[in-house]
Design a protein around this motif. Structure first.
Motif, mmCIF file in Angstrom:
data_model
loop_
_atom_site.group_PDB
_atom_site.id
_atom_site.type_symbol
_atom_site.label_atom_id
_atom_site.label_comp_id
_atom_site.label_asym_id
_atom_site.label_seq_id
_atom_site.Cartn_x
_atom_site.Cartn_y
_atom_site.Cartn_z
ATOM 1 N N TYR A 1 114.289 -12.002 44.782
ATOM 2 C CA TYR A 1 114.412 -12.907 45.938
ATOM 3 C C TYR A 1 115.715 -12.612 46.691
ATOM 4 C CZ TYR A 1 112.638 -17.167 48.191
ATOM 5 O OH TYR A 1 112.079 -18.061 49.072
ATOM 6 N N SER B 1 113.905 -22.164 45.086
ATOM 7 C CA SER B 1 113.191 -21.357 46.072
ATOM 8 C C SER B 1 112.286 -20.345 45.375
ATOM 9 C CB SER B 1 114.183 -20.617 46.979
ATOM 10 O OG SER B 1 114.876 -21.514 47.808
ATOM 11 N N THR B 2 112.823 -19.732 44.337
ATOM 12 C CA THR B 2 112.090 -18.689 43.621
ATOM 13 C C THR B 2 110.887 -19.251 42.873
ATOM 14 O OG1 THR B 2 114.145 -17.447 43.335
ATOM 15 C CG2 THR B 2 112.298 -16.856 41.911
ATOM 16 N N THR C 1 107.993 -20.915 45.166
ATOM 17 C CA THR C 1 107.063 -19.976 45.797
ATOM 18 C C THR C 1 106.260 -19.190 44.763
ATOM 19 O OG1 THR C 1 108.902 -18.404 45.987
ATOM 20 C CG2 THR C 1 108.395 -19.725 47.916
ATOM 21 N N LYS C 2 106.839 -18.954 43.580
ATOM 22 C CA LYS C 2 106.093 -18.228 42.542
ATOM 23 C C LYS C 2 104.845 -18.998 42.109
ATOM 24 C CE LYS C 2 106.400 -16.502 37.775
ATOM 25 N NZ LYS C 2 105.830 -15.166 37.998
ATOM 26 N N GLY D 1 103.092 -20.742 45.975
ATOM 27 C CA GLY D 1 102.805 -19.915 47.145
ATOM 28 C C GLY D 1 103.909 -19.977 48.180
ATOM 29 N N GLU D 2 103.807 -19.109 49.206
ATOM 30 C CA GLU D 2 104.851 -19.027 50.229
ATOM 31 C C GLU D 2 104.897 -20.269 51.111
ATOM 32 O OE1 GLU D 2 105.032 -15.491 52.505
ATOM 33 O OE2 GLU D 2 105.425 -14.192 50.763
ATOM 34 N N GLU D 3 103.839 -21.063 51.106
ATOM 35 C CA GLU D 3 103.849 -22.384 51.740
ATOM 36 C C GLU D 3 103.219 -23.362 50.769
ATOM 37 O OE1 GLU D 3 102.869 -23.021 55.992
ATOM 38 O OE2 GLU D 3 102.409 -20.878 56.000
ATOM 39 N N SER E 1 114.672 -19.674 51.706
ATOM 40 C CA SER E 1 113.250 -19.371 51.854
ATOM 41 C C SER E 1 112.964 -18.787 53.232
ATOM 42 C CB SER E 1 112.420 -20.640 51.633
ATOM 43 O OG SER E 1 112.666 -21.177 50.358
ATOM 44 N N LEU F 1 111.530 -15.087 53.689
ATOM 45 C CA LEU F 1 110.116 -14.998 54.056
ATOM 46 C C LEU F 1 109.863 -15.013 55.555
ATOM 47 C CD1 LEU F 1 108.847 -17.574 51.393
ATOM 48 C CD2 LEU F 1 108.903 -15.077 51.165
ATOM 49 N N THR G 1 108.899 -22.969 53.734
ATOM 50 C CA THR G 1 107.834 -23.036 52.727
ATOM 51 C C THR G 1 107.247 -24.434 52.559
ATOM 52 O OG1 THR G 1 109.494 -23.385 50.992
ATOM 53 C CG2 THR G 1 108.801 -21.119 51.387
#
Length: 497
Positions: A136, A226-227, A230-231, A234-236, A258, A262, A266
């Motif tokens: 990230y 943040s990591t 999203t893991k 998802g990215e949102e 984020s 990206l 997110t």
């Protein structure tokens, strides 16, 4: 499906909740840094988002609920310098850091279970996601929003603010943030005092560190959420929650990280519970004014400065939960023995009414109107989780239950279908959504105590049926002398203390 309104901290208004994927909700909540026992301040976000989790499932959503465990990277005073909170505890107690984590995590889980908090669907540890956090940081560096300084990596807040708005969640601007950021030893590594660490080079005495492209070190505190968010989501994703004290800098930094990594934000809905206070001051470990949950449950806590006993009695986990739910999650709750004692009595009244409800015999027709109760409770929950209003509606229903149980008014009756509806509303909103244990006494000793009193009242009833008035009166009089209130109803004898 009922339309849920959520107060979004980002927009500062209530918004209709619309998930990204129909029928599914992704929710991330900041969990504890496990270096000490959980206190009342930890209970509030856990209970708040447990209510949201329960209510979303009640509405029919399939929920993926992620609540992290911070076991590395959270430095003293929430700053970028100083000792890791867990490593410091390990050093002082001559333990391995993961021994500290395991010890306090088990105790945290035990306390949450006692409070009726459901476990999340995923509970990731920061230390288990070091590789993902390094990747990230690489993305943020590649996109030009971070810089390397003597083996550490810092987020470039000024560069980020040229394109995006750092401070949009907390309402701060960069100039205000810069002026109010403390200058600490070691911050000469930073280009700007407002910059924050993504990766810190470990000093020789630092006992928790991992290899990275920049140095042997450890991730920054903000980076883990943040990591891992999203893991696993998802990215949102839909909802990110936590205490109001995390709005700045933690969640503000999450948004920046984020977006920098990206190219977009997110989180759709940011939710924050307000603080627990003692005499108007936030309760927290860093302030030294906290009372642990175990101390509440045992009734023993002395003020470390004055030696004065701060708890006048022990409070059960359900009393603590009820106390917290009596206030809206976005309002402050000030601790006090009187308030907790009032919560204990209120919960007791609700439990007594629920026990009576389960014993009521139906009539052919209803003279009581319960038609609006379910809708009123549903409307309150859908209005940004207004648990105090739900509780007030249930208390209004308790009056009806008591009138039905007492049997003093012959004209008061309830039909079989209405009785079933009343039972279901109490079960659904009181137990399933609010998470209150209404149908059972808490603890083995309490259950045994209640069973013994019920046995005495059963013997008294047998004596009455045999016209043994002397025995009947003796049992009643002696229980009364011990502090019991014995009440004869059409459904049988009841007792309260």
């Amino acid at each position: 499906m009922t339309q849920l309104l959520i107060y979004n901290t980002l927009t500062r208004r209530k918004e209709a909740f619309r998930p990204i994927h129909e029928g599914r909700v992704g929710m991330y909540v900041c969990g504890p840094t496990v270096y000490g026992d959980a206190h009342l301040g930890h209970a509030r976000p856990a209970i708040t988002f447990d209510i949201l989790y329960r209510y979303l499932m009640h509405l029919g959503y399939k929920v993926r609920y992620v609540r992290n465990i911070t076991d590395v990277g959270h430095l003293e005073h929430d700053a970028d310098e100083g000792e890791d909170k867990i490593a410091k505890k390990a050093r002082l107690e001559q333990l391995e850091p993961m021994e500290v984590v395991q010890h306090y995590l088990l105790r945290y889980h035990k306390a949450m279970d006692a409070l009726g908090v459901l476990p999340p669907t995923i509970e990731p540890h920061a230390s288990g996601h070091i590789i993902e956090q390094i990747e990230y940081v690489k993305k943020i560096l590649e996109n030009g929003y971070a810089y390397i300084s003597d083996g550490s990596v810092y987020f470039d807040v000024e560069k980020y603010s040229q394109k995006y708005h750092y401070g949009k969640l907390s309402g701060r601007d960069l100039e205000n943030t810069r002026e109010n950021t403390r200058t600490l030893d070691g911050q000469s590594e930073k280009r700007n005092p407002a910059d924050f660490a993504l990766w810190k080079k470990a000093q020789p005495e630092h006992i928790m560190h991992w290899p990275s492209p920049w140095s042997e070190g450890f991730p920054g505190w903000h980076l883990e959420c943040s990591t891992m968010g999203t893991k696993y989501l998802g990215e949102e994703f839909d909802i990110h929650g936590g205490g109001m004290d995390l709005v700045f800098p933690h969640h503000e930094c999450e948004i920046a990280q984020s977006t920098a990594a990206l190219g977009h934000e997110t989180v759709h809905y940011w939710m924050h519970n307000n603080m627990i206070t003692i005499n108007g001051q936030k309760m927290g470990k860093s302030l030294g004014n906290f009372i642990t949950l175990d101390e509440f449950f045992s009734g023993s806590h002395k003020n470390p400065q004055t030696g004065e006993e701060m708890l006048s009695q022990a409070y059960s986990p359900m009393t603590i939960r009820f106390f917290i739910l009596q206030a809206h999650y976005r309002s402050t709750v000030d601790f006090g023995n009187e308030a907790l004692q009032a919560a204990e009595k209120g919960l007791g009244r609700m439990r007594e009414a629920y026990a009576r409800l389960l014993k009521i015999s139906p009539a052919k027709t209803s003279t009581v109107d319960i038609s609006k109760l379910r809708t009123e409770c549903e409307d309150a929950m859908a209005d940004d989780l207004n648990t105090p209003i739900v509780i007030s509606h249930l208390f209004d229903a308790c009056k009806t239950i008591n009138a039905l149980s007492d049997g003093k008014e012959k004209s008061v009756s309830i039909s079989e279908s209405d009785l079933a509806e009343l039972k279901d509303v109490f079960k659904t909103f009181g137990e399933d959504i609010l998470g209150l244990n209404l149908s059972e006494a808490e603890g083995t000793q309490t259950k045994a105590f209640a069973g013994a009193v019920d046995l005495l009242l059963s013997l008294r009833q047998s004596a009455k049926e045999n016209k043994d008035w002397a025995t009947s009166d003796r049992i009643r009089n002696e229980l009364t002398a011990l502090g019991f209130n014995i009440k004869d109803t059409r459904e049988g004898a009841e007792w309260t203390l």
